[in-house]
Design a protein around this motif. Structure first.
Motif, PDB file in Angstrom:
ATOM      1  N   LYS A   8       0.720  -6.026   3.783  1.00  0.00           N
ATOM      2  CA  LYS A   8       1.877  -5.554   3.066  1.00  0.00           C
ATOM      3  C   LYS A   8       1.646  -5.059   1.439  1.00  0.00           C
ATOM      4  CE  LYS A   8       6.325  -4.913   2.882  1.00  0.00           C
ATOM      5  NZ  LYS A   8       7.758  -5.694   2.556  1.00  0.00           N
ATOM      6  N   TRP A   9       1.990  -3.927   1.297  1.00  0.00           N
ATOM      7  CA  TRP A   9       2.009  -3.252  -0.088  1.00  0.00           C
ATOM      8  C   TRP A   9       3.565  -3.623  -0.518  1.00  0.00           C
ATOM      9  CZ3 TRP A   9      -1.294   1.576  -0.459  1.00  0.00           C
ATOM     10  CH2 TRP A   9      -2.719   1.239  -0.410  1.00  0.00           C
ATOM     11  N   VAL A  45      -7.656  -2.478   9.115  1.00  0.00           N
ATOM     12  CA  VAL A  45      -6.445  -3.057   8.594  1.00  0.00           C
ATOM     13  C   VAL A  45      -5.004  -2.225   9.007  1.00  0.00           C
ATOM     14  CG1 VAL A  45      -5.256  -2.725   6.138  1.00  0.00           C
ATOM     15  CG2 VAL A  45      -7.620  -3.102   6.286  1.00  0.00           C
ATOM     16  N   VAL A  46      -4.201  -3.064   9.235  1.00  0.00           N
ATOM     17  CA  VAL A  46      -2.955  -2.329   9.345  1.00  0.00           C
ATOM     18  C   VAL A  46      -2.017  -2.567   8.077  1.00  0.00           C
ATOM     19  CG1 VAL A  46      -0.689  -2.783  10.803  1.00  0.00           C
ATOM     20  CG2 VAL A  46      -2.922  -2.946  12.008  1.00  0.00           C
ATOM     21  N   LEU A  47      -1.682  -1.321   7.494  1.00  0.00           N
ATOM     22  CA  LEU A  47      -0.845  -1.397   6.367  1.00  0.00           C
ATOM     23  C   LEU A  47       0.526  -1.118   6.558  1.00  0.00           C
ATOM     24  CD1 LEU A  47      -0.922  -1.236   3.321  1.00  0.00           C
ATOM     25  CD2 LEU A  47      -1.360   1.103   3.395  1.00  0.00           C
ATOM     26  N   ASP A 163       9.488  -8.034   8.410  1.00  0.00           N
ATOM     27  CA  ASP A 163       9.703  -8.314   9.925  1.00  0.00           C
ATOM     28  C   ASP A 163       8.599  -7.625  10.554  1.00  0.00           C
ATOM     29  OD1 ASP A 163      11.998 -10.046   9.862  1.00  0.00           O
ATOM     30  OD2 ASP A 163      13.174  -8.235   9.193  1.00  0.00           O
ATOM     31  N   ILE A 164       8.336  -6.403  10.080  1.00  0.00           N
ATOM     32  CA  ILE A 164       7.230  -5.618  10.957  1.00  0.00           C
ATOM     33  C   ILE A 164       5.868  -6.178  10.737  1.00  0.00           C
ATOM     34  CG2 ILE A 164       6.261  -3.257  11.002  1.00  0.00           C
ATOM     35  CD1 ILE A 164       8.643  -2.074   9.672  1.00  0.00           C
ATOM     36  N   VAL A 179      -1.840 -10.604   4.755  1.00  0.00           N
ATOM     37  CA  VAL A 179      -1.717 -10.656   3.125  1.00  0.00           C
ATOM     38  C   VAL A 179      -0.692  -9.902   2.584  1.00  0.00           C
ATOM     39  CG1 VAL A 179      -3.233  -9.925   1.239  1.00  0.00           C
ATOM     40  CG2 VAL A 179      -4.258 -10.792   3.062  1.00  0.00           C
ATOM     41  N   PHE A 180       0.282 -10.516   1.764  1.00  0.00           N
ATOM     42  CA  PHE A 180       1.285  -9.838   1.123  1.00  0.00           C
ATOM     43  C   PHE A 180       0.833  -9.658  -0.137  1.00  0.00           C
ATOM     44  CE2 PHE A 180       3.543 -12.521   4.094  1.00  0.00           C
ATOM     45  CZ  PHE A 180       4.752 -11.580   4.480  1.00  0.00           C
TER      46      PHE A 180
END
Ligand code: IP8
Length: 270
Positions: A8-9, A45-47, A163-164, A179-180
């Motif tokens: 998560k960015w 990676v899922v972004l 949440d996603i 990872v946040f």
């Protein structure tokens, strides 16, 4: 099968949170370069990116998080439905900045906005995440916080990227880490970063039962701030997935965290 990481960015990282619709291009470039290194190292990676000043300000001004309010009247005459369309447009614009940064660093990515595939809000929003599992190796799947349709009477609401990521991390196959990447902090702090006290220090290992004082900036943020990340993070950790919160502004911490290397930040431990 390659390891998968959900990343998560934060919206407060990739945008100037207090200045309407302003991206932090240098940060986006650095994050995209780090993501490219991860792909090269062999992880998928899922972004998911947040909204920052492309979402929270208008959502707040037109009360979108509360859903349809029959009595709602805004000072400028904009209806809530018009505001829903406007925020969706703004999020697509921010997403385009993200996609452009990825392209600049030769990362192949596909993006699908949640208002096209999700319904209702919170961690149990309705969506079939199956389609995301079939994204080919090396292609980054990108999505983001959004305004989604909801059942009546709510009609619409804000679906947070936090949440996603929880759902992606726990429902897609082979996810090893969540990872946040955050702006302004190196992880979870023992005190809110805005207090004058020198007491605020980084909590390097946060246990589920630990309590920490957290000031939620609800004058800006219509979703859950750090508290929501920590809550969804622990829910994710319960599925055996490592969860790391790191600064997205310092060195290559995001890349290191995605690769599973030890790096300064907060690790959630059950
Ligand atoms: O920044 C919020 O997503 P988040 C989405 O990931 C909108 O919590 C449109 C405010």
């Amino acid at each position: 099968m390659r390891e998968r990481v959900v990343l998560k960015w934060g919206g407060g990282l990739i945008t100037e949170k207090d200045t309407m619709k302003t991206v932090r291009q240098d940060v986006l470039d650095s994050l995209a370069a780090q993501l490219e290194s991860c792909i090269r190292e062999g992880i998928d990676v899922v972004l998911v990116h947040g909204a920052g000043s492309f979402g929270h300000m208008k959502a707040k001004a037109y009360n979108l998080a509360d859903g349809k309010l029959p009595e709602f009247k805004s000072p400028d005459g904009t209806t809530q439905e018009e505001a829903v369309d406007a925020v969706r447009e703004d999020m697509l614009e921010l997403n385009q900045h993200v996609m452009d940064a990825l392209t600049k660093y030769d990362v192949s990515a596909v993006s699908i906005p949640p208002h096209k595939w999700a319904r209702n809000t919170g961690h149990d929003f309705e969506a079939d995440l199956e389609m995301f599992a079939s994204v080919p190796e090396g292609i980054v799947l990108v999505t983001h916080g959004d305004v989604v349709d909801c059942d009546k009477p709510q009609t619409f609401g804000i679906l947070s990227g936090d949440d996603i990521v929880y759902r992606m991390a726990t429902e897609l196959p082979n996810v090893k880490r969540l990872v946040f990447a955050m702006g302004g902090v190196e992880g979870v702090l023992s005190e809110p970063p805005t207090t004058d006290s020198d007491e605020a220090s980084l909590i390097e290992v946060l246990h589920k039962e630990d309590v920490f004082s957290q000031q939620h900036m609800d004058h800006i943020d219509v979703t859950g701030g750090i508290a929501l990340k920590v809550e969804r993070g622990f829910q994710t950790a319960e599925h055996g997935i490592s969860v790391h919160l790191v600064s997205g502004e310092i060195d290559e911490r995001v890349m290191q965290a995605c690769l599973g290397n030890e790096v300064r930040g907060t690790v959630l431990t059950l």
